[in-house]
Design an enzyme around this catalytic site. Structure first.
Site, PDB file in Angstrom:
ATOM      1  N   GLY A  49      -2.029  67.937  47.327  1.00 56.53           N
ATOM      2  CA  GLY A  49      -1.400  66.673  47.434  1.00 56.53           C
ATOM      3  C   GLY A  49      -1.940  65.784  48.407  1.00 56.53           C
ATOM      4  O   GLY A  49      -2.767  66.064  48.876  1.00 56.53           O
ATOM      5  N   GLY A  50      -1.127  64.724  48.479  1.00 55.49           N
ATOM      6  CA  GLY A  50      -1.529  63.817  49.700  1.00 55.49           C
ATOM      7  C   GLY A  50      -1.760  64.421  50.936  1.00 55.49           C
ATOM      8  O   GLY A  50      -2.256  63.815  51.930  1.00 55.49           O
ATOM      9  N   ASP A 105      13.303  66.028  48.685  1.00 53.90           N
ATOM     10  CA  ASP A 105      12.280  66.020  47.798  1.00 53.90           C
ATOM     11  C   ASP A 105      12.469  67.309  46.709  1.00 53.90           C
ATOM     12  O   ASP A 105      11.561  67.856  46.553  1.00 53.90           O
ATOM     13  CB  ASP A 105      10.908  65.886  48.355  1.00 53.90           C
ATOM     14  CG  ASP A 105       9.942  65.481  47.373  1.00 53.90           C
ATOM     15  OD1 ASP A 105      10.207  64.958  46.160  1.00 53.90           O
ATOM     16  OD2 ASP A 105       8.839  65.433  47.464  1.00 53.90           O
ATOM     17  N   GLY A 160      -2.896  74.606  45.360  1.00 50.54           N
ATOM     18  CA  GLY A 160      -2.077  73.279  45.082  1.00 50.54           C
ATOM     19  C   GLY A 160      -2.632  72.399  46.048  1.00 50.54           C
ATOM     20  O   GLY A 160      -3.383  72.563  47.147  1.00 50.54           O
ATOM     21  N   GLY A 185      -2.573  67.235  51.722  1.00 52.55           N
ATOM     22  CA  GLY A 185      -3.495  68.311  51.940  1.00 52.55           C
ATOM     23  C   GLY A 185      -3.860  69.509  50.876  1.00 52.55           C
ATOM     24  O   GLY A 185      -3.128  69.031  50.009  1.00 52.55           O
ATOM     25  N   VAL A 234      -3.333  73.640  49.668  1.00 50.36           N
ATOM     26  CA  VAL A 234      -2.507  74.843  49.659  1.00 50.36           C
ATOM     27  C   VAL A 234      -3.305  75.862  49.334  1.00 50.36           C
ATOM     28  O   VAL A 234      -3.906  75.865  48.067  1.00 50.36           O
ATOM     29  CB  VAL A 234      -1.003  75.043  49.069  1.00 50.36           C
ATOM     30  CG1 VAL A 234      -0.264  76.307  49.462  1.00 50.36           C
ATOM     31  CG2 VAL A 234      -0.201  73.746  49.250  1.00 50.36           C
ATOM     32  N   LYS A 276      -0.768  76.073  54.059  1.00 45.56           N
ATOM     33  CA  LYS A 276      -0.878  74.644  53.766  1.00 45.56           C
ATOM     34  C   LYS A 276      -1.586  73.867  54.907  1.00 45.56           C
ATOM     35  O   LYS A 276      -1.268  74.064  56.082  1.00 45.56           O
ATOM     36  CB  LYS A 276       0.701  74.268  53.949  1.00 45.56           C
ATOM     37  CG  LYS A 276       0.935  72.971  53.394  1.00 45.56           C
ATOM     38  CD  LYS A 276       2.270  72.658  53.110  1.00 45.56           C
ATOM     39  CE  LYS A 276       2.609  71.311  52.851  1.00 45.56           C
ATOM     40  NZ  LYS A 276       4.139  71.032  52.612  1.00 45.56           N
TER      41      LYS A 276
END
Ligand SMILES: *[C@@H]1O[C@H](CO)[C@@H](O)[C@H](O)[C@H]1NC(C)=O
Ligand SMILES: *[C@@H]1O[C@H](CO)[C@@H](O)[C@H](O)[C@H]1NC(C)=O
Ligand SMILES: *[C@@H]1O[C@H](CO)[C@@H](O)[C@H](O)[C@H]1NC(C)=O
Length: 657
Positions: free
Chosen positions: A360-361, A475, A358, A363, A365, A379
């Site tokens: 995202g902004g 979230d 995974g 970093g 995973v 993560k």
């Protein structure tokens, strides 16, 4: 170029700016019956434009500008009645067979055909055809230029200093920015509600940005003279940033990013009171001070890192402070442990791409296997998104205290060599979103969906009511709900709340965290975060369980769609058309109606009208009992309270069933 033949429910296709090899328009352009929007700007397409495409019955927009189509454009005679805009700007079209029945927008600017036969038609001139002014026109002002920082005031064509900024709409109900009517409505609502007058608002340059948000440049002018006074600017900025101003409903929620106003001097222009001047001064001063502190902090932190690197390696908890002073020793952890960076590097094969699961902004995973054989998800914070040592410590202390079978638990962390990593248990069956999409071969029947709803609700109820201190997730979305081997729900990514210092813009804001489509409108407007904001997002997830649709699908908002379709007297509450085909044929949709009702209560506009997470848990448990689920009874008995820290009790329970 991917082959999308057979994707018969696709309705929004955007393949712009791709790196596919140059090719002819694929045949499937014309065979996907549900296509409403085809966007492939700068897509490397060439050859003849396929005529059949225009007769797809639901087609609304064709945006194929900046390709290399050549030869003749002939849209044929059976053009979709929905078609509103066809844009072939900057292609190599040399000939056009115009179809008199098509009266909507057609853009052929920058094609060879506009040099010859058609040169004077509206299709070849952007001015006439598409850019009807978005706003009060300034073309009557003639070719007049204003000095820097000033602009033409549409009302009287004088130059003045506008108060300006950018309006960002995160979920508008339309995609066509060429429809000037919409922006003229926006302009009218701006001058009416901000107490201005016609000709004092200028909108410019609406476009969709990389996040797919619509942004529009806004300029507001003082009614006379060159400047607004401070009180006026404060008032307008207030109305826009505290959301008192409401745009026409098709625009949806917005945020406003205002620029600094160039007052004529530092001491307040145009008769404003000292106190408002002082407020502005203090606000800016505070912002600068905080930025200064952050910078000093970062500097000190870096220096400290450098100096203490060696020591830190042997004493990982020696110092967590970011200002050079030890601020509290080792973190108080419950059941989580410390990992060395080398250990994590080894177990992820040097953070190899193959192990990436995974990103995202924040970093990436990675999946890794610890020495004892446990599989974990690691993560790793990207360099730009790291927190101070103390915040990181607080966060892992918080996360390590949270233990619930419906929450992804923290196994440990690493804080060394300038790295921050969190090690979580690995949840094998991926995200709920992927399962609903059928991506990993899992089909969720109705009962399984009920259990997933119940499980995630339990996890959230635990965060809201039993965690100490209580945690608001902020979230919730279907990509933050993971499924384990038995497809039990586990909520991920909680506890990541942050005050964001926006040094670039020169102000500090509590950024509204959350994901488009799941955002509680009340939180959005008041910035007051409560548990009920999670309830709203959870309601959207419930609608996803019913429909398997993304919250925002081709500009359509799931909440609205369901609300409009709902009809108590119809089969399946009127949702037969939009519900997930996978569950449509389930013989026994226990509690379907109630689930729809609960979901709609969760997405009530007003937080007070939404149920608490715990109420939902109770409802779900009753439903699961009714559905006579085998192990669902055991789930209901092991409710949030019993799970908390009582691993033994839970074990006994597991043995009993
Ligand atoms: C159109 O472009 C294709 C591919 O570049 C080329 O083979 C073909 O000859 C062109 N046709 C015309 C009429 O220019
Ligand atoms: C432009 O927007 C208005 C207002 O929503 C709508 O009534 C009209 O149909 C739209 N025009 C086009 C060409 O889409
Ligand atoms: C929003 O800001 C305006 C102008 O500063 C102020 O008059 C109004 O009371 C504010 N409204 C809310 C809800 O804070």
């Amino acid at each position: 170029m991917p082959d999308l033949t057979g994707m018969n429910s696709l309705n929004y296709l955007d393949l712009s700016n791709n790196t596919f090899d140059a090719s002819e328009a694929p045949t499937w352009f014309s065979t996907i019956p549900s296509l409403a929007v085809i966007v492939m700007e700068s897509g490397g397409l060439q050859g003849k434009i396929p005529q059949a495409m225009f007769s797809l019955s639901g087609l609304e927009q064709v945006l194929l500008n900046n390709n290399a189509f050549n030869d003749t454009l002939d849209m044929g005679n059976s053009i979709s009645s929905q078609l509103q805009i066809v844009n072939f700007q900057n292609n190599s079209i040399s000939k056009v067979t115009l179809t008199p029945s098509y009266k909507e927008t057609l853009i052929l600017v920058d094609n060879p055909v506009c040099n010859g036969q058609l040169a004077n038609t509206i299709y070849c001139s952007l001015q006439q055809q598409t850019i009807t002014p978005y706003s009060t026109n300034i073309s009557q002002c003639g070719p007049k230029a204003c000095p820097q920082d000033q602009s033409l005031r549409p009302k009287d064509c004088d130059c003045a200093y506008p108060y300006q900024g950018i309006l960002v709409f995160r979920a508008p109900f339309f995609r066509d920015v060429t429809n000037a009517t919409l922006f003229q409505q926006l302009e009218t609502s701006l001058w009416t509600k901000l107490d201005l007058a016609p000709g004092l608002v200028y909108l410019d340059n609406p476009s969709f940005n990389n996040d797919n948000y619509l942004q529009v440049t806004l300029k507001l002018f003082p009614s006379t003279g060159m400047y607004f006074d401070r009180a006026e600017v404060l008032k307008i900025a207030g109305y826009l940033s505290n959301q008192t101003f409401k745009p026409p409903p098709v625009f949806g929620p917005y945020i406003f990013i205002g620029s600094l106003y160039p007052f004529p001097d530092g001491n307040g222009g145009g008769g404003s009171s000292m106190s408002t001047g002082a407020i502005v001064g203090i606000t800016i001063g505070c912002a600068l001070l905080i930025i200064g502190l952050v910078l000093v902090g970062i500097y000190a932190f870096k220096q400290k890192k450098r100096a203490e690197k060696a020591m830190e390696l042997s004493k990982p908890f020696a110092s967590w402070g970011s200002t050079g002073k030890d601020m509290g020793g080792a973190p108080q952890l419950k059941g989580s442990r410390w990992f060395s960076f080398d250990e994590l590097r080894t177990c992820t094969n040097n953070f190899s791409e193959a192990n990436e699961i995974g990103s995202g902004g924040f970093g990436n995973v990675y999946r890794g296997m610890l020495l004892d054989g446990q599989v974990v998800a690691i993560k790793r914070s990207a360099q730009g998104s790291m927190q101070g040592g103390l915040e990181f410590k607080t966060e892992i202390e918080l996360l390590s205290r949270v233990h619930h079978k419906n929450l992804v638990s923290l196994v440990g962390f690493c804080f060394e060599q300038g790295e921050q990593l969190l090690v979580y248990e690995f949840v094998p069956n991926g995200t709920l979103r992927d399962s609903l999409r059928g991506k990993n071969g899992i089909q969720l029947d109705w009962k399984r969906r009920l259990r997933i709803a119940a499980g995630s609700a339990r996890g959230l109820a635990y965060l809201h009511e039993l965690a100490n201190p209580p945690i608001i997730h902020r979230d919730i979305k279907s990509t933050n709900i993971l499924l384990d081997e038995q497809l039990n729900a586990k909520v991920a990514d909680f506890g990541l709340s942050k005050l964001v210092a926006d040094a670039q813009k020169g102000h500090v804001s509590t950024q509204v965290k959350g994901t488009l489509g799941y955002l509680d409108p009340e939180y959005y407007m008041t910035q007051q975060l409560t548990e009920k904001s999670d309830v709203y997002s959870f309601g959207v997830v419930m609608l996803e369980l019913i429909t398997a649709k993304q919250p925002i699908d081709k500009g359509k908002y799931i909440v609205r769609e369901v609300r409009m379709a709902m009809d108590e007297n119809e089969e399946c509450y009127g949702l037969k058309q939009i519900m997930d085909p996978v569950i449509q044929n389930n013989p026994n949709l226990t509690g379907f109606k109630r689930i729809v009702e609960l979901a709609m209560q969760c997405v009530e506009e007003t937080a007070a009208d939404r149920p608490a997470m715990n109420d939902l848990v109770k409802e779900f448990e009753l439903m699961l009992q009714d559905s006579g689920g085998s192990n669902s009874n055991s789930n209901s008995a092991a409710s949030s309270a019993t799970d908390f820290g009582k691993r033994k009790a839970l074990l006994m329970f597991t043995v009993k069933q």
